[in-house]
Design a protein around this motif. Structure first.
Motif, PDB file in Angstrom:
ATOM      1  N   HIS A   1       1.246  -1.217  -0.550  1.00  0.00           N
ATOM      2  CA  HIS A   1      -0.089   0.115  -0.427  1.00  0.00           C
ATOM      3  C   HIS A   1       0.776   1.253   0.101  1.00  0.00           C
ATOM      4  CE1 HIS A   1      -3.370  -3.057   1.443  1.00  0.00           C
ATOM      5  NE2 HIS A   1      -3.930  -2.646   0.828  1.00  0.00           N
ATOM      6  N   LEU A   2       0.428   2.081   0.165  1.00  0.00           N
ATOM      7  CA  LEU A   2       1.011   3.256  -1.015  1.00  0.00           C
ATOM      8  C   LEU A   2      -0.250   4.368   0.224  1.00  0.00           C
ATOM      9  CD1 LEU A   2       2.744   3.381  -4.314  1.00  0.00           C
ATOM     10  CD2 LEU A   2       3.832   2.918  -2.280  1.00  0.00           C
ATOM     11  N   GLN A   3       1.129   5.734   0.870  1.00  0.00           N
ATOM     12  CA  GLN A   3       0.044   6.793   1.306  1.00  0.00           C
ATOM     13  C   GLN A   3       0.649   8.060   0.488  1.00  0.00           C
ATOM     14  OE1 GLN A   3      -1.287   7.024   4.855  1.00  0.00           O
ATOM     15  NE2 GLN A   3       0.519   8.988   4.938  1.00  0.00           N
ATOM     16  N   LEU A   4      -0.082   8.416  -0.653  1.00  0.00           N
ATOM     17  CA  LEU A   4       0.142   9.567  -2.020  1.00  0.00           C
ATOM     18  C   LEU A   4      -0.560  10.838  -0.500  1.00  0.00           C
ATOM     19  CD1 LEU A   4       0.335   7.689  -3.662  1.00  0.00           C
ATOM     20  CD2 LEU A   4      -0.229   9.332  -4.816  1.00  0.00           C
ATOM     21  N   ILE A   5       0.296  12.046  -0.241  1.00  0.00           N
ATOM     22  CA  ILE A   5       0.228  12.905   0.391  1.00  0.00           C
ATOM     23  C   ILE A   5      -0.446  14.363  -1.245  1.00  0.00           C
ATOM     24  CG2 ILE A   5       0.234  15.939   1.209  1.00  0.00           C
ATOM     25  CD1 ILE A   5       1.481  13.834   3.844  1.00  0.00           C
ATOM     26  N   ALA A   6      -1.529  14.576  -1.983  1.00  0.00           N
ATOM     27  CA  ALA A   6      -1.798  14.791  -2.811  1.00  0.00           C
ATOM     28  C   ALA A   6      -2.196  16.677  -2.548  1.00  0.00           C
ATOM     29  CB  ALA A   6      -2.004  14.288  -3.763  1.00  0.00           C
ATOM     30  N   ASP A   7      -2.125  17.150  -4.488  1.00  0.00           N
ATOM     31  CA  ASP A   7      -2.941  18.768  -3.988  1.00  0.00           C
ATOM     32  C   ASP A   7      -3.788  18.132  -5.139  1.00  0.00           C
ATOM     33  OD1 ASP A   7      -1.783  20.124  -2.254  1.00  0.00           O
ATOM     34  OD2 ASP A   7      -0.340  21.078  -3.775  1.00  0.00           O
ATOM     35  N   LEU A   8      -5.185  18.133  -5.069  1.00  0.00           N
ATOM     36  CA  LEU A   8      -6.344  18.017  -6.101  1.00  0.00           C
ATOM     37  C   LEU A   8      -6.447  19.604  -6.266  1.00  0.00           C
ATOM     38  CD1 LEU A   8      -8.492  16.639  -7.361  1.00  0.00           C
ATOM     39  CD2 LEU A   8     -10.019  17.237  -5.504  1.00  0.00           C
ATOM     40  N   ASP A   9      -6.280  20.200  -7.811  1.00  0.00           N
ATOM     41  CA  ASP A   9      -6.083  21.597  -8.079  1.00  0.00           C
ATOM     42  C   ASP A   9      -8.126  21.746  -8.750  1.00  0.00           C
ATOM     43  OD1 ASP A   9      -5.638  24.199  -9.272  1.00  0.00           O
ATOM     44  OD2 ASP A   9      -4.186  23.462 -10.690  1.00  0.00           O
ATOM     45  N   VAL A  10      -8.700  21.771  -8.221  1.00  0.00           N
ATOM     46  CA  VAL A  10      -9.720  22.458  -9.384  1.00  0.00           C
ATOM     47  C   VAL A  10      -9.955  24.148  -8.824  1.00  0.00           C
ATOM     48  CG1 VAL A  10     -12.187  22.464  -8.700  1.00  0.00           C
ATOM     49  CG2 VAL A  10     -10.608  20.022  -8.201  1.00  0.00           C
ATOM     50  N   ARG A  11     -10.388  24.270 -10.663  1.00  0.00           N
ATOM     51  CA  ARG A  11     -10.029  25.653 -10.968  1.00  0.00           C
ATOM     52  C   ARG A  11      -9.187  26.613 -10.453  1.00  0.00           C
ATOM     53  NH1 ARG A  11     -16.492  25.789  -9.121  1.00  0.00           N
ATOM     54  NH2 ARG A  11     -17.052  24.351 -10.883  1.00  0.00           N
ATOM     55  N   GLY A  12      -7.977  25.746 -10.107  1.00  0.00           N
ATOM     56  CA  GLY A  12      -6.413  26.898 -10.053  1.00  0.00           C
ATOM     57  C   GLY A  12      -6.289  26.889  -8.333  1.00  0.00           C
ATOM     58  N   VAL A  13      -7.265  25.931  -7.698  1.00  0.00           N
ATOM     59  CA  VAL A  13      -7.099  26.060  -6.318  1.00  0.00           C
ATOM     60  C   VAL A  13      -7.387  24.511  -6.132  1.00  0.00           C
ATOM     61  CG1 VAL A  13      -8.225  26.854  -4.417  1.00  0.00           C
ATOM     62  CG2 VAL A  13      -8.565  28.040  -6.329  1.00  0.00           C
ATOM     63  N   ALA A  14      -5.975  24.627  -5.215  1.00  0.00           N
ATOM     64  CA  ALA A  14      -5.144  23.507  -4.536  1.00  0.00           C
ATOM     65  C   ALA A  14      -5.725  23.142  -3.076  1.00  0.00           C
ATOM     66  CB  ALA A  14      -3.146  23.088  -4.614  1.00  0.00           C
ATOM     67  N   PHE A  15      -5.740  21.834  -3.792  1.00  0.00           N
ATOM     68  CA  PHE A  15      -7.305  21.671  -2.046  1.00  0.00           C
ATOM     69  C   PHE A  15      -6.602  19.991  -1.907  1.00  0.00           C
ATOM     70  CE2 PHE A  15     -10.626  18.954   0.329  1.00  0.00           C
ATOM     71  CZ  PHE A  15     -10.551  19.582   0.514  1.00  0.00           C
ATOM     72  N   PRO A  16      -5.930  20.403  -0.007  1.00  0.00           N
ATOM     73  CA  PRO A  16      -4.908  18.819   0.224  1.00  0.00           C
ATOM     74  C   PRO A  16      -5.717  17.527   0.142  1.00  0.00           C
ATOM     75  CG  PRO A  16      -5.452  20.171   1.797  1.00  0.00           C
ATOM     76  CD  PRO A  16      -6.253  21.668   0.263  1.00  0.00           C
ATOM     77  N   VAL A  17      -5.523  16.602  -0.839  1.00  0.00           N
ATOM     78  CA  VAL A  17      -5.926  15.263  -0.412  1.00  0.00           C
ATOM     79  C   VAL A  17      -4.811  14.100   0.227  1.00  0.00           C
ATOM     80  CG1 VAL A  17      -6.831  13.132  -1.982  1.00  0.00           C
ATOM     81  CG2 VAL A  17      -7.060  15.562  -2.276  1.00  0.00           C
ATOM     82  N   LEU A  18      -5.699  12.856   1.004  1.00  0.00           N
ATOM     83  CA  LEU A  18      -4.581  11.566   1.067  1.00  0.00           C
ATOM     84  C   LEU A  18      -4.921  10.637   0.065  1.00  0.00           C
ATOM     85  CD1 LEU A  18      -3.138  10.293   3.081  1.00  0.00           C
ATOM     86  CD2 LEU A  18      -4.757  10.269   4.428  1.00  0.00           C
ATOM     87  N   LEU A  19      -4.607  10.064  -0.500  1.00  0.00           N
ATOM     88  CA  LEU A  19      -4.808   9.240  -1.126  1.00  0.00           C
ATOM     89  C   LEU A  19      -4.314   8.221  -0.158  1.00  0.00           C
ATOM     90  CD1 LEU A  19      -6.272   8.021  -3.733  1.00  0.00           C
ATOM     91  CD2 LEU A  19      -4.418   8.926  -5.064  1.00  0.00           C
ATOM     92  N   ARG A  20      -5.257   6.753   0.030  1.00  0.00           N
ATOM     93  CA  ARG A  20      -4.476   5.580  -0.267  1.00  0.00           C
ATOM     94  C   ARG A  20      -4.570   4.880  -1.363  1.00  0.00           C
ATOM     95  NH1 ARG A  20      -4.198   4.664   5.590  1.00  0.00           N
ATOM     96  NH2 ARG A  20      -4.058   6.333   6.195  1.00  0.00           N
ATOM     97  N   LEU A  21      -3.650   4.239  -1.869  1.00  0.00           N
ATOM     98  CA  LEU A  21      -3.460   3.070  -3.064  1.00  0.00           C
ATOM     99  C   LEU A  21      -2.655   2.113  -2.013  1.00  0.00           C
ATOM    100  CD1 LEU A  21      -1.223   5.603  -5.819  1.00  0.00           C
ATOM    101  CD2 LEU A  21      -3.974   5.156  -5.641  1.00  0.00           C
ATOM    102  N   ARG A  22      -3.414   0.876  -3.434  1.00  0.00           N
ATOM    103  CA  ARG A  22      -2.807  -0.666  -3.395  1.00  0.00           C
ATOM    104  C   ARG A  22      -2.853  -1.151  -4.819  1.00  0.00           C
ATOM    105  NH1 ARG A  22      -5.604  -5.875  -4.089  1.00  0.00           N
ATOM    106  NH2 ARG A  22      -7.486  -4.555  -5.001  1.00  0.00           N
TER     107      ARG A  22
END
Length: 166
Positions: free
Chosen positions: A97-118
């Protein structure tokens, strides 16, 4: 019941993309325990960049520097026109499993996201991952202006992603 241990070997350094038809993205809106909207989101592009490292080609070695980490990027279209770019990739204890700390860029605004990948499959030059993230609809709406139709109330969103990088 048989337990299968997946290898933790990563693809060799380089840039990997997802072939058309080898990816999936779904957006689900929940109001309490009820799903009020479930819609497939078009994944217009996905890429994985694995940089060169001095210690070999391990995708997620614990001792690597911040600039030597792999970068995942998912571009979404349709209901949610956005891009998701990983800032930090961290392996979890089991190695699958991987844990990604990412930015979800919606309409030019970055929103922090925690995404867990298997990691479903990891072979030479190929990586198949499936993951999901949960987002607070209220916070996402306030930060980015993203709105669902008024007939679809929501308290939270789930974004499901699956991609085969080759």
């Amino acid at each position: 019941m048989t337990t299968v241990t997946l290898p933790t070997v990563s693809p060799p350094p380089g840039r990997y993309a997802v072939a058309p038809g080898r990816s999936f993205a779904e957006l689900t809106a929940y109001y309490g325990p009820l799903a009020t909207l479930r819609r497939r989101v078009t994944l217009t592009g996905a890429s994985l960049t694995v940089p060169e490292t001095e210690s070999g080609s391990e995708l997620m070695s614990q001792s690597e520097s911040a600039d030597a980490r792999p970068v995942f990027r998912f571009d979404l279209a349709g209901t949610m026109k956005a891009s998701l770019v990983s800032e930090h990739v961290e392996p979890l204890a089991d190695g699958r499993h991987l844990q990604l700390i990412a930015d979800l860029d919606v309409r030019g605004v970055a929103f922090p996201v925690l995404l867990r990948l298997r990691v479903v499959r990891c072979a030479e030059g190929r990586l198949l991952v499936v993951g999901s993230t949960r987002l607070s609809y209220r916070l996402l709406r306030r930060a980015t202006g993203f709105r669902l139709p008024w007939s679809r109330p929501a308290t939270r969103l789930r974004l499901l992603l699956a991609a085969e990088f080759a």
